[in-house]
Design an enzyme around this catalytic site. Structure first.
Site, PDB file in Angstrom:
ATOM      1  N   THR A 144       7.359   0.149   5.657  1.00 17.29           N
ATOM      2  CA  THR A 144       6.527  -0.098   4.488  1.00 17.29           C
ATOM      3  C   THR A 144       5.169  -0.571   4.990  1.00 17.29           C
ATOM      4  O   THR A 144       5.060  -1.118   6.085  1.00 17.29           O
ATOM      5  CB  THR A 144       7.139  -1.163   3.555  1.00 17.29           C
ATOM      6  OG1 THR A 144       7.413  -2.349   4.321  1.00 17.29           O
ATOM      7  CG2 THR A 144       8.425  -0.662   2.928  1.00 17.29           C
ATOM      8  N   VAL A 145       4.130  -0.359   4.185  1.00 14.67           N
ATOM      9  CA  VAL A 145       2.765  -0.663   4.612  1.00 14.67           C
ATOM     10  C   VAL A 145       2.132  -1.617   3.605  1.00 14.67           C
ATOM     11  O   VAL A 145       2.194  -1.389   2.386  1.00 14.67           O
ATOM     12  CB  VAL A 145       1.928   0.617   4.744  1.00 14.67           C
ATOM     13  CG1 VAL A 145       0.518   0.287   5.213  1.00 14.67           C
ATOM     14  CG2 VAL A 145       2.592   1.592   5.712  1.00 14.67           C
ATOM     15  N   LEU A 195       0.796  -1.217   0.000  1.00 10.19           N
ATOM     16  CA  LEU A 195       0.000   0.000   0.000  1.00 10.19           C
ATOM     17  C   LEU A 195       0.832   1.273   0.000  1.00 10.19           C
ATOM     18  O   LEU A 195       0.364   2.319  -0.434  1.00 10.19           O
ATOM     19  CB  LEU A 195      -0.939   0.017   1.213  1.00 10.19           C
ATOM     20  CG  LEU A 195      -1.953  -1.131   1.302  1.00 10.19           C
ATOM     21  CD1 LEU A 195      -2.789  -0.993   2.565  1.00 10.19           C
ATOM     22  CD2 LEU A 195      -2.835  -1.176   0.064  1.00 10.19           C
ATOM     23  N   GLY A 196       2.059   1.201   0.512  1.00 14.47           N
ATOM     24  CA  GLY A 196       2.861   2.411   0.562  1.00 14.47           C
ATOM     25  C   GLY A 196       4.128   2.227   1.365  1.00 14.47           C
ATOM     26  O   GLY A 196       4.444   1.122   1.814  1.00 14.47           O
ATOM     27  N   ASP A 244       2.731  16.214  15.237  1.00 13.83           N
ATOM     28  CA  ASP A 244       2.953  16.042  13.793  1.00 13.83           C
ATOM     29  C   ASP A 244       1.617  16.008  13.056  1.00 13.83           C
ATOM     30  O   ASP A 244       1.402  15.213  12.148  1.00 13.83           O
ATOM     31  CB  ASP A 244       3.732  14.742  13.547  1.00 13.83           C
ATOM     32  CG  ASP A 244       4.345  14.687  12.151  1.00 13.83           C
ATOM     33  OD1 ASP A 244       4.455  15.738  11.497  1.00 13.83           O
ATOM     34  OD2 ASP A 244       4.701  13.579  11.702  1.00 13.83           O
TER      35      ASP A 244
END
Length: 304
Positions: A24-25, A17-18, A142
């Protein structure tokens, strides 16, 4: 991580996914019940995982009002495990899948801004989520549109991601001992806004030192004062502006000189909001670099 393989004993990896600086996902499916989960795999050189510390704090805290409505607007950790790779161990978070971020959605708008009728309820949800975090004595630090994701309401979107990966596998290249995949873009999401990414969050009411991305920094952080949850409220104000306007309110002026950049940043704040009140000036000796005792700007900016 390899698409199609099973990790954590029962999570099958179905799509990438990303990725970010430290992780990392991936989209995974629990083979026990077919439910989809997000798998966030951290780099093996991450020595201190602040996000894990914050997740565990939120799970154990007893100071929050029971049934606080803000909890549904804050991402939770469902499970975690350690994945042993060819070069070391990786901590893996298992979390509920979420849709696109507000920033991604904004970039898809023709004007790159949202209508006020959409921004108002979005900010309301962020404030409720922050109230929950602040009751738990967590300061996010954030907060911006890329860390606000839209919750999923229909898992059929996730099943389609898996089907698309099977029908048309993502582009990839094979390195010596790993496969590197192109991320699969996932739309969807019509649920509540969810505050994510607690890697820079702080636990406690009072803090000192640098925090927040440069362009979002609150003045007390720039001036090395003690700070706490109000810095998140400063970020909410900037978030509202960024969702409604095509240009950021405060930009980074000089990345090569932090001191000069701070001067420019504070000058822009003063031009917009007026001189700071006397009680603010007394909170830090560094204010004398930029203002006189009566709040008037100094004639010259400090130099390195």
């Amino acid at each position: 991580m390899r698409i199609g393989e099973v990790t954590g004993e029962h999570y099958q990896v179905v799509a990438k996914l990303g990725y970010g600086v430290t992780s990392t996902v991936w989209l995974g499916r629990d083979l026990r019940d077919g439910k989809y989960w997000t798998l966030k795999v951290h780099i093996n050189s991450l020595r201190h995982n602040q996000e894990r510390v914050v997740f565990h704090h939120l799970a154990s805290v007893t100071t929050v009002t029971p049934g606080h409505p803000g909890k549904r607007h804050v991402r939770e950790l469902h499970d975690s495990f350690t994945l042993t790779g060819p070069h070391g161990d990786h901590e893996v978070f298992v979390m509920a899948p979420l849709g696109m971020s507000l920033r991604t959605m904004q970039q898809r708008q023709p004007t790159r801004v949202f209508m006020k009728m959409l921004v108002t309820p979005a900010i309301d949800q962020v404030l409720v989520g922050l109230d929950y975090l602040h009751e738990a004595e967590v300061v996010h630090t954030d907060l911006h549109s890329d860390n606000l994701l839209i919750a999923m309401t229909d898992d059929s979107i996730l099943a389609k991601v898996e089907e698309d990966e099977i029908r048309e596998p993502s582009a990839r290249k094979q390195d010596v001992d790993r496969s590197i995949y192109v991320s699969r873009y996932m739309l969807g999401g019509a649920g509540p806004l969810t505050i994510c990414d607690f890697g820079q969050a702080r636990i406690g009411r009072e803090h000192i030192g640098h925090a927040m991305p440069l362009q979002f920094r609150a003045p007390e952080i720039i001036l090395n004062m003690e700070w706490g949850s109000p810095v998140d409220m400063w970020a909410v104000g900037l978030l509202a502006w960024d969702l409604l306007e095509p240009k950021m309110l405060f930009d980074v002026y000089d990345t090569d000189s932090p001191e000069l950049n701070n001067a420019h940043h504070l000058a822009a704040m003063t031009a917009l909001l007026g001189p700071p009140p006397p009680e603010f000036l007394k909170r830090s000796g560094e204010t004398s670099k930029y203002w006189s005792e009566d709040g008037e700007p100094m004639d010259q900016c400090p130099t390195t």
